[in-house]
Design a protein around this motif. Structure first.
Motif, PDB file in Angstrom:
ATOM      1  N   SER B 238      44.758  48.105  36.032  1.00 44.79           N
ATOM      2  CA  SER B 238      43.602  48.829  36.467  1.00 44.79           C
ATOM      3  C   SER B 238      42.783  49.242  35.370  1.00 44.79           C
ATOM      4  CB  SER B 238      44.019  49.814  37.190  1.00 44.79           C
ATOM      5  OG  SER B 238      44.460  51.082  36.417  1.00 44.79           O
ATOM      6  N   ILE B 239      43.179  49.455  34.170  1.00 44.93           N
ATOM      7  CA  ILE B 239      42.443  49.809  33.045  1.00 44.93           C
ATOM      8  C   ILE B 239      41.844  48.510  32.457  1.00 44.93           C
ATOM      9  CG2 ILE B 239      42.542  50.801  30.605  1.00 44.93           C
ATOM     10  CD1 ILE B 239      42.917  52.924  32.392  1.00 44.93           C
ATOM     11  N   ILE B 240      42.571  47.352  32.327  1.00 47.19           N
ATOM     12  CA  ILE B 240      42.186  46.324  31.677  1.00 47.19           C
ATOM     13  C   ILE B 240      41.412  45.374  32.313  1.00 47.19           C
ATOM     14  CG2 ILE B 240      43.062  44.140  30.403  1.00 47.19           C
ATOM     15  CD1 ILE B 240      45.187  45.702  29.248  1.00 47.19           C
ATOM     16  N   LEU B 241      41.500  45.024  33.684  1.00 46.54           N
ATOM     17  CA  LEU B 241      40.914  44.146  34.612  1.00 46.54           C
ATOM     18  C   LEU B 241      39.857  44.974  35.149  1.00 46.54           C
ATOM     19  CD1 LEU B 241      44.087  42.634  35.913  1.00 46.54           C
ATOM     20  CD2 LEU B 241      42.816  41.839  34.031  1.00 46.54           C
ATOM     21  N   LYS B 242      38.648  44.078  35.079  1.00 44.46           N
ATOM     22  CA  LYS B 242      37.494  44.573  35.829  1.00 44.46           C
ATOM     23  C   LYS B 242      36.933  43.828  36.968  1.00 44.46           C
ATOM     24  CE  LYS B 242      36.844  48.432  33.576  1.00 44.46           C
ATOM     25  NZ  LYS B 242      38.512  48.629  33.819  1.00 44.46           N
ATOM     26  N   SER B 243      36.983  42.559  36.814  1.00 41.05           N
ATOM     27  CA  SER B 243      36.338  41.830  37.975  1.00 41.05           C
ATOM     28  C   SER B 243      37.204  41.304  38.886  1.00 41.05           C
ATOM     29  CB  SER B 243      35.759  40.411  37.315  1.00 41.05           C
ATOM     30  OG  SER B 243      36.580  39.877  36.218  1.00 41.05           O
ATOM     31  N   GLN B 244      36.870  41.583  40.202  1.00 44.28           N
ATOM     32  CA  GLN B 244      37.515  41.480  41.144  1.00 44.28           C
ATOM     33  C   GLN B 244      38.432  40.275  41.711  1.00 44.28           C
ATOM     34  OE1 GLN B 244      36.372  41.553  45.546  1.00 44.28           O
ATOM     35  NE2 GLN B 244      36.246  43.730  45.353  1.00 44.28           N
ATOM     36  N   ASP B 245      38.151  39.252  40.929  1.00 46.10           N
ATOM     37  CA  ASP B 245      38.787  37.981  41.148  1.00 46.10           C
ATOM     38  C   ASP B 245      39.791  37.720  40.059  1.00 46.10           C
ATOM     39  OD1 ASP B 245      36.774  37.576  39.162  1.00 46.10           O
ATOM     40  OD2 ASP B 245      36.886  35.441  39.399  1.00 46.10           O
ATOM     41  N   LYS B 246      40.147  38.721  39.346  1.00 50.94           N
ATOM     42  CA  LYS B 246      41.041  38.645  38.182  1.00 50.94           C
ATOM     43  C   LYS B 246      42.100  39.766  38.415  1.00 50.94           C
ATOM     44  CE  LYS B 246      39.177  36.430  34.122  1.00 50.94           C
ATOM     45  NZ  LYS B 246      37.834  36.527  33.965  1.00 50.94           N
ATOM     46  N   PHE B 247      41.992  40.524  39.429  1.00 50.50           N
ATOM     47  CA  PHE B 247      42.799  41.721  39.899  1.00 50.50           C
ATOM     48  C   PHE B 247      44.250  41.190  40.103  1.00 50.50           C
ATOM     49  CE2 PHE B 247      39.782  45.115  41.849  1.00 50.50           C
ATOM     50  CZ  PHE B 247      39.136  45.189  40.386  1.00 50.50           C
ATOM     51  N   THR B 248      45.144  42.160  39.876  1.00 54.84           N
ATOM     52  CA  THR B 248      46.383  41.686  40.007  1.00 54.84           C
ATOM     53  C   THR B 248      46.733  42.455  41.586  1.00 54.84           C
ATOM     54  OG1 THR B 248      47.485  43.403  38.987  1.00 54.84           O
ATOM     55  CG2 THR B 248      47.534  41.469  37.797  1.00 54.84           C
ATOM     56  N   PHE B 249      47.690  42.015  42.352  1.00 52.76           N
ATOM     57  CA  PHE B 249      48.201  42.433  43.644  1.00 52.76           C
ATOM     58  C   PHE B 249      48.144  44.053  43.625  1.00 52.76           C
ATOM     59  CE2 PHE B 249      50.688  43.735  47.165  1.00 52.76           C
ATOM     60  CZ  PHE B 249      50.066  43.153  48.117  1.00 52.76           C
ATOM     61  N   SER B 250      48.707  44.744  42.370  1.00 48.02           N
ATOM     62  CA  SER B 250      48.873  46.143  42.601  1.00 48.02           C
ATOM     63  C   SER B 250      47.474  46.829  42.326  1.00 48.02           C
ATOM     64  CB  SER B 250      49.620  46.452  41.432  1.00 48.02           C
ATOM     65  OG  SER B 250      49.258  46.142  40.248  1.00 48.02           O
ATOM     66  N   VAL B 251      46.557  46.297  41.657  1.00 41.24           N
ATOM     67  CA  VAL B 251      45.268  46.769  41.660  1.00 41.24           C
ATOM     68  C   VAL B 251      44.440  46.627  42.932  1.00 41.24           C
ATOM     69  CG1 VAL B 251      43.252  46.755  40.318  1.00 41.24           C
ATOM     70  CG2 VAL B 251      45.435  46.452  39.091  1.00 41.24           C
ATOM     71  N   GLY B 252      44.612  45.376  43.390  1.00 45.50           N
ATOM     72  CA  GLY B 252      43.760  45.017  44.436  1.00 45.50           C
ATOM     73  C   GLY B 252      44.050  45.720  45.605  1.00 45.50           C
ATOM     74  N   ILE B 253      45.128  46.067  45.964  1.00 50.28           N
ATOM     75  CA  ILE B 253      45.647  46.703  47.238  1.00 50.28           C
ATOM     76  C   ILE B 253      45.131  48.103  47.197  1.00 50.28           C
ATOM     77  CG2 ILE B 253      47.947  47.706  46.252  1.00 50.28           C
ATOM     78  CD1 ILE B 253      49.029  46.665  48.925  1.00 50.28           C
ATOM     79  N   GLN B 254      44.716  48.876  46.004  1.00 52.62           N
ATOM     80  CA  GLN B 254      44.157  50.182  46.200  1.00 52.62           C
ATOM     81  C   GLN B 254      43.112  50.187  46.830  1.00 52.62           C
ATOM     82  OE1 GLN B 254      45.995  52.474  44.490  1.00 52.62           O
ATOM     83  NE2 GLN B 254      47.711  51.183  43.744  1.00 52.62           N
ATOM     84  N   ILE B 255      42.289  49.216  46.806  1.00 51.08           N
ATOM     85  CA  ILE B 255      41.206  49.047  47.724  1.00 51.08           C
ATOM     86  C   ILE B 255      41.390  49.613  48.851  1.00 51.08           C
ATOM     87  CG2 ILE B 255      39.391  47.482  48.687  1.00 51.08           C
ATOM     88  CD1 ILE B 255      39.307  45.952  46.119  1.00 51.08           C
TER      89      ILE B 255
END
Lengths: 462, 301
Positions: B238-255
């Motif tokens: 969540s610190i390193i990835l910024k663009s939505q299509d690069k998110f990993t599952f754990s970051v994406g699911i926070q949405i």
């Protein structure tokens, strides 16, 4: 660039040396792991240590020279001479008001103009011009012997720097005719003989101020004490609850005659197999005050909805219960393993000596389990001290402690407190203070780990 | 005499029955969250306070999660999910797999050296490995960001907001794995390599051809554990990835959690099951070894 080449060369030299000297043979094996370890463990650690002695954070993100450069590049646009409209047409600049077209030769980023014979037709739109802003900003447009600069995406203007650097290294504000000196204590350019400062500030070393503010600043200290107490309570509570539950379940299941024992065991460890970040979020939904399933169930049996995550004491209970759900299977698995490895002969001997089942349990089983599990309990304690996910995803540290000066909540443990200091504060980010807290955590956990290491060394020798 | 024996038997049977009933009740309570999430993912209304057994079933949330066009029950319009959830899952699996493989390559050799060679400062380096890995790496996130910024200026593949950079950061976490593998090496007899060396193998050949094949079980466990840990981490990406299509599952699911949690609960449930399944499968496959590995890692010196 020089820096990088030096680093690369010394790295290559180092590798050659390591592979030539027989004495350094073990290093050949250690090297690959060591390099990433140095970069992504040691370097961040040194970084944290350095930052702990500065005021890096909101308002102080840049170095002094960067701030100076930024201020010196702030311009005042002369309002007396009017702006001049410009267009970018092909590789030339066109000034429609004066009907001037730039000449071919461009030296020193200076652009000169001559009268244009015909009006260029294909020109860039303002948006297209704006995307080349960094190139445009460096150019000087000489019009009628006056130097114009880029002002906005369709106009040029005459500008002067707002601040000038004086001989004594102070900055002079041309607009308000004030002088600013560098305050190395606070990290600001500050008005001579006043308290007014220029934004942004820069980071400066502050010595032990971050550490002492934790220890002696009353308002910080008060919330810090609360956080430490809850961190300890949370870790002890989690270890105690998971251990007793795990022990209870494994004793219950440690009956070879029990049918479908294996199925029960698999079902019991399902919580451990789900990634933590998912299960914690599921619980966040279940515990929701207005819509959550748990309050829904309470409503069915005629009870009022409880603020599971909103009241200080209930939020703590929720955290512990959720962590119990997440953590008991580990203890269950480990204790089951220990129980199965206990020597039967000891029990036979005890029975011959006339020990009752309760005595056997109290005098043989419990001490043997305890002996084997103490290092794991300490490990689990240390893990929970740093269990960021268990707290942050469930309550986000909240509910907030009333009247605290730093962003801190009732269920914040040290590590989530650090995270919020560093990345979330409503009053801004405070990397310096966060780093200092990191060191308190490290000392805490370091002592525990060292103790555990010695203990396991002793166990291994036995 | 006979009577009391029958009585005793009955008593034991009753006791066993009670035990079974108690266990089943307990397991049911424990698994309520899991059952609930499965039921919610199949419940078209899918609000937070739905009953445990839905009135009717539909795959609408699953279609949403899998990126298949679905008919929104609220307004009856055909829609497709705006979030590339499958892509996030793929990203997570990709990053975790590569991290696990590289991690093994990095930590196996180090573990071998720490297990087999005697050199000065070995005990000290073992202890410091253990201590340093306990350092709270929250602030390290800032350092990671700066380091990747620096590296990325020269090697774009490893910049911020790339999977390469993320993997690189993960590769710093070797100590724990070194510990686990070293513990396993310690348990293998030295005579194996010694005989290989007498037969004319070099030290490296002895390591590579004799010892490595013997370590496959622990390597599998360490690899899969690294996979699970990488998959589950959400702070670093969540610190390193910024663009939505690069998110990993754990970051994406926070949405799903951050905005209108109640309304998205059904979609969140389906996504959770999707993300948890691979990890659950891996976990149960190596469950036996995880426990012995975890306890060995912390008890062996």
């Amino acid at each position: 660039m020089l820096w990088i080449s030096c680093a690369l060369i010394s790295l290559i030299l180092g590798i050659i040396v390591i592979f030539r000297l027989p004495k350094l043979y073990p290093l050949r094996y250690l090297l690959p792991g060591l390099i990433t370890f140095l970069f992504f463990m040691i370097l961040p650690m040194i970084f944290t240590l350095t930052v702990a002695f500065t005021n890096l954070g909101t308002g102080h993100f840049l170095s002094e020279s960067a701030v100076k450069k930024l201020l010196l590049e702030t311009y005042l646009y002369n309002r007396e001479t009017p702006d001049t409209e410009f267009k970018v047409c092909g590789d030339k600049f066109y000034l429609p008001e004066l009907n001037l077209l730039s000449t071919e030769t461009i030296t020193n980023n200076e652009i000169h103009f001559t009268n244009s014979t015909k009006i260029p037709t294909t020109c860039l739109t303002e948006n297209e011009v704006f995307s080349n802003i960094s190139v445009l900003k460096e150019k000087k447009f000489i019009i009628n012997n006056k130097t114009y600069s880029y002002f906005r995406s369709n106009a040029l203007a005459i500008r002067i720097p707002r601040y000038t650097l004086l001989e004594n290294d102070n900055l002079k504000d041309q607009l308000q005719n004030k002088e600013y000196f560098k305050n190395a204590e606070t990290g600001f350019f500050q008005m001579q003989g006043g308290t007014e400062t220029l934004a942004p500030g820069f980071y400066v070393p502050v010595g032990f101020r971050n550490f002492t503010s934790i220890l002696f600043n009353k308002s910080v200290l008060k919330s810090f004490q609360k956080v430490i107490l809850w961190t300890l309570g949370w870790s002890f509570g989690s270890v105690f609850l998971t251990f007793t539950t795990g022990l209870f379940l494994s004793l219950l299941m440690n009956d070879k005659k029990l049918a479908v024992q294996k199925l029960y065991r698999v079902l019991l460890i399902i919580p451990y197999s789900i990634p933590f970040f998912i299960s914690v979020l599921i619980f966040k939904g279940l515990l929701n005050k207005d819509f959550g399933f748990i309050n829904h169930c309470l409503g069915l049996i005629g009870m009022n909805a409880l603020p599971w995550l909103e009241s200080a004491s209930l939020a703590k209970v929720s955290c512990l219960l959720v962590n119990l759900w997440l953590g008991y299977p580990y203890m269950f698995l480990v204790i089951t393993g220990i129980l199965q490895s206990l020597p039967i002969s000891v029990y036979e001997a005890a029975r011959l000596d006339g020990a009752t089942a309760t005595q056997q349990f109290k005098l043989i089983t419990l001490p043997l389990i305890f002996n084997a599990i103490v290092p794991l309990l300490i490990g689990s304690f240390a893990f929970n001290l740093n269990n960021f996910v268990g707290i942050y995803l469930l309550t986000g540290g909240g509910p907030p402690i009333p009247g605290a000066t730093t962003p801190v909540g009732e269920t914040d443990i040290l590590i989530s407190y650090t995270y919020r200091l560093a990345f979330e504060g409503s009053s801004g980010q405070n990397f310096g203070l966060a780093s200092a807290v990191c060191f308190f955590i490290f000392i805490f956990i370091g002592i525990l780990t060292f103790f555990n290491y010695r203990l396991s060394q002793k166990n291994a020798k036995l | 005499m006979q009577n009391s024996k029958v009585f005793e038997k009955k008593r034991i049977a009753a006791k066993t029955l009670v035990k079974h009933l108690a266990l089943i009740a307990l397991i049911f309570v424990i698994l309520i969250p899991v059952i609930f999430v499965i039921s919610i993912s199949l419940n078209p209304t899918g609000s937070l306070n739905s009953p445990l057994w839905p009135k009717d079933f539909s795959l609408v949330h699953w279609k949403y999660v899998l990126g298949i066009p679905y008919i929104d029950p609220a307004d009856g319009v055909l829609k497709t999910s705006p979030f590339p959830i499958l892509l996030w899952l793929y990203n997570s699996i990709k990053v975790s797999t590569i991290t696990a493989i590289l991690m093994l390559a990095l930590s196996t050799t180090s573990a071998y050296a720490l297990s087999r060679f005697q050199f000065r400062g070995k005990q000290l380096s073992l202890l410091s490995l253990m201590l340093i890995q306990m350092f709270p790496n929250i602030m390290a996130m800032v350092a990671f960001y700066l380091i990747l910024d620096f590296i990325g200026a020269h090697v774009p593949l490893l910049a911020n907001d790339t999977h390469g950079g993320l993997i690189l950061v993960y590769l710093g976490g070797t100590p724990f794995n070194i510990w686990l593998i070293k513990g396993y090496f310690d348990s293998l007899p030295k005579s194996l390599e010694e005989s290989a060396i007498i037969d004319g193998a070099t030290r490296f050949q002895a390591f590579y051809k004799v010892m490595l094949p013997l370590c496959v079980p622990i390597l599998a466990v360490v690899g899969l554990l690294t996979f699970i840990n990488t998959f589950s981490d959400f702070i670093t990406p969540s610190i390193i990835l910024k663009s939505q299509d690069k998110f990993t599952f754990s970051v994406g699911i926070q949405i799903f959690v951050s905005e209108a949690f109640s309304a998205r609960w059904g979609q969140f449930a389906a996504a959770s099951i999707l993300g948890a399944t691979p990890i659950c499968l891996i976990f149960f496959a190596i469950q036996k070894y995880i426990v012995s590995g975890l306890s060995a890692g912390s008890t062996k010196g």
